[in-house]
Design a protein around this motif. Structure first.
Motif, short mmCIF file in Angstrom:
data_model
loop_
_atom_site.label_atom_id
_atom_site.label_comp_id
_atom_site.label_asym_id
_atom_site.label_seq_id
_atom_site.Cartn_x
_atom_site.Cartn_y
_atom_site.Cartn_z
N GLN A 24 -2.75 -1.84 -7.40
CA GLN A 24 -2.26 -3.21 -7.55
C GLN A 24 -2.54 -3.70 -8.97
O GLN A 24 -3.65 -3.60 -9.45
N GLY A 25 -1.52 -4.23 -9.60
CA GLY A 25 -1.68 -4.68 -10.98
C GLY A 25 -1.65 -3.51 -11.96
O GLY A 25 -1.81 -3.69 -13.16
N GLY A 26 -1.44 -2.31 -11.42
CA GLY A 26 -1.31 -1.13 -12.27
C GLY A 26 0.10 -0.61 -12.17
O GLY A 26 1.05 -1.34 -12.46
N CYS A 27 0.25 0.63 -11.67
CA CYS A 27 1.59 1.20 -11.59
C CYS A 27 2.27 0.91 -10.26
O CYS A 27 3.45 1.19 -10.09
N GLY A 28 1.52 0.36 -9.28
CA GLY A 28 2.13 0.00 -8.01
C GLY A 28 2.23 1.14 -7.02
O GLY A 28 2.88 1.02 -5.99
N GLY A 29 1.57 2.27 -7.30
CA GLY A 29 1.59 3.39 -6.37
C GLY A 29 0.69 3.12 -5.16
O GLY A 29 -0.14 2.21 -5.19
N ILE A 30 0.89 3.90 -4.09
CA ILE A 30 0.09 3.72 -2.87
C ILE A 30 -0.47 5.05 -2.40
O ILE A 30 0.24 6.06 -2.35
N TRP A 31 -1.76 5.04 -2.02
CA TRP A 31 -2.39 6.23 -1.47
C TRP A 31 -2.51 6.09 0.04
O TRP A 31 -3.07 5.11 0.55
N PHE A 32 -2.00 7.08 0.75
CA PHE A 32 -2.11 7.10 2.21
C PHE A 32 -3.00 8.26 2.63
O PHE A 32 -2.75 9.40 2.23
N ASP A 33 -4.02 7.96 3.43
CA ASP A 33 -4.81 9.05 3.99
C ASP A 33 -3.92 9.80 4.97
O ASP A 33 -2.86 9.32 5.37
N ASN A 34 -4.39 10.96 5.37
CA ASN A 34 -3.66 11.79 6.32
C ASN A 34 -3.10 10.97 7.49
O ASN A 34 -3.83 10.23 8.12
N PHE A 35 -1.82 11.09 7.75
CA PHE A 35 -1.11 10.46 8.86
C PHE A 35 -0.86 8.97 8.70
O PHE A 35 -0.12 8.39 9.48
N GLU A 36 -1.47 8.33 7.71
CA GLU A 36 -1.29 6.89 7.57
C GLU A 36 0.15 6.52 7.25
O GLU A 36 0.64 5.49 7.71
N LEU A 37 0.79 7.36 6.46
CA LEU A 37 2.16 7.06 6.06
C LEU A 37 3.08 6.96 7.27
O LEU A 37 3.99 6.15 7.32
N LYS A 38 2.81 7.79 8.29
CA LYS A 38 3.64 7.80 9.50
C LYS A 38 3.67 6.45 10.19
O LYS A 38 4.57 6.17 10.96
N LYS A 39 2.66 5.61 9.89
CA LYS A 39 2.59 4.32 10.57
C LYS A 39 3.44 3.26 9.93
O LYS A 39 3.65 2.20 10.50
N VAL A 40 3.88 3.48 8.69
CA VAL A 40 4.65 2.44 8.02
C VAL A 40 6.00 2.92 7.49
O VAL A 40 6.70 2.18 6.83
N ASP A 41 6.36 4.18 7.77
CA ASP A 41 7.59 4.68 7.17
C ASP A 41 8.84 4.27 7.94
O ASP A 41 9.95 4.48 7.50
N ASP A 42 8.64 3.69 9.13
CA ASP A 42 9.77 3.24 9.92
C ASP A 42 10.23 1.86 9.40
O ASP A 42 9.42 0.95 9.30
N PRO A 43 11.51 1.73 9.07
CA PRO A 43 11.98 0.45 8.53
C PRO A 43 11.84 -0.70 9.53
O PRO A 43 11.82 -1.86 9.14
N ALA A 44 11.71 -0.36 10.82
CA ALA A 44 11.55 -1.40 11.82
C ALA A 44 10.12 -1.92 11.85
O ALA A 44 9.81 -2.94 12.46
N ASP A 45 9.23 -1.20 11.18
CA ASP A 45 7.82 -1.58 11.18
C ASP A 45 7.59 -2.75 10.24
O ASP A 45 7.69 -2.63 9.04
N PHE A 46 7.24 -3.86 10.81
CA PHE A 46 7.10 -5.09 10.06
C PHE A 46 5.92 -5.04 9.09
O PHE A 46 6.01 -5.49 7.95
N GLU A 47 4.81 -4.51 9.54
CA GLU A 47 3.60 -4.51 8.71
C GLU A 47 3.78 -3.71 7.41
O GLU A 47 3.28 -4.10 6.37
N GLY A 48 4.49 -2.61 7.51
CA GLY A 48 4.71 -1.79 6.33
C GLY A 48 5.47 -2.52 5.24
O GLY A 48 5.35 -2.20 4.06
N ALA A 49 6.23 -3.53 5.63
CA ALA A 49 7.04 -4.27 4.67
C ALA A 49 6.16 -4.95 3.62
O ALA A 49 6.58 -5.17 2.49
N ALA A 50 4.94 -5.28 4.01
CA ALA A 50 4.01 -5.93 3.08
C ALA A 50 3.69 -5.03 1.89
O ALA A 50 3.30 -5.50 0.83
N LEU A 51 3.85 -3.74 2.10
CA LEU A 51 3.52 -2.79 1.03
C LEU A 51 4.68 -2.57 0.06
O LEU A 51 4.57 -1.83 -0.89
N LEU A 52 5.79 -3.23 0.34
CA LEU A 52 6.96 -3.03 -0.52
C LEU A 52 6.94 -3.93 -1.75
O LEU A 52 7.72 -3.77 -2.65
#
Ligand SMILES: [Zn+2]
Ligand SMILES: [Zn+2]
Length: 141
Positions: A24-52
């Motif tokens: 945050q405030g840097g390049c804007g990249g995101i680190w996901f621990d193992n399997f975490e990405l699977k929880k927000v990669d669905d476009p229907a997932d509302f919470e993941g939208a905060a990371l956009l």
């Protein structure tokens, strides 16, 4: 943890039940621990939208060609590979801990890719549904 792309410090951000480390405030990249990405990669997932919408520093220079080290495993170089068979988004994946690094914009691209997949599936189902109902419609006519 340090950002593998620009060496800025990663900040933990919690969305729903998930905590990810963000540049945050840097390049804007995101680190996901193992399997975490699977929880927000669905476009229907509302919470993941905060990371956009992660605030980034436009002046920050990211060298996309450089080999990146896992922020968690000392001295382990991450592997670049395509996120899915569609081969549109490339991600960095750590062979040690299974974590995944996404550059700014890549999460949006992955969610878009998944949205396209879901739309295609729905279209196929709708088509199939029409096809299956045809003999029935004909027998009624
Ligand atoms: Zn960074
Ligand atoms: Zn690792």
């Amino acid at each position: 943890m340090k950002c593998p792309a620009c060496d800025f410090s990663l900040v933990p951000i919690t969305v729903g039940k998930l905590t990810v480390d963000v540049c945050q405030g840097g390049c804007g990249g995101i680190w996901f621990d193992n399997f975490e990405l699977k929880k927000v990669d669905d476009p229907a997932d509302f919470e993941g939208a905060a990371l956009l919408h992660i605030p980034i520093d436009e002046r920050r220079v990211v060298d996309y060609e450089r080999r990146r080290k896992c922020p968690k495993c000392p001295d382990l170089v991450m592997m670049r590979h395509f996120f899915s068979e569609r081969r549109e988004v490339e991600v960095d994946h750590c062979p040690g801990c299974g974590g995944i690094w996404l550059d700014a914009g890549e999460l949006a691209a992955i969610r878009k890719e998944n949205a396209t997949e879901a739309a295609k599936e729905n279209a196929a189902k709708a088509y199939l549904g029409r096809f299956l109902s045809q003999p029935f419609a004909r027998s009624r006519a």
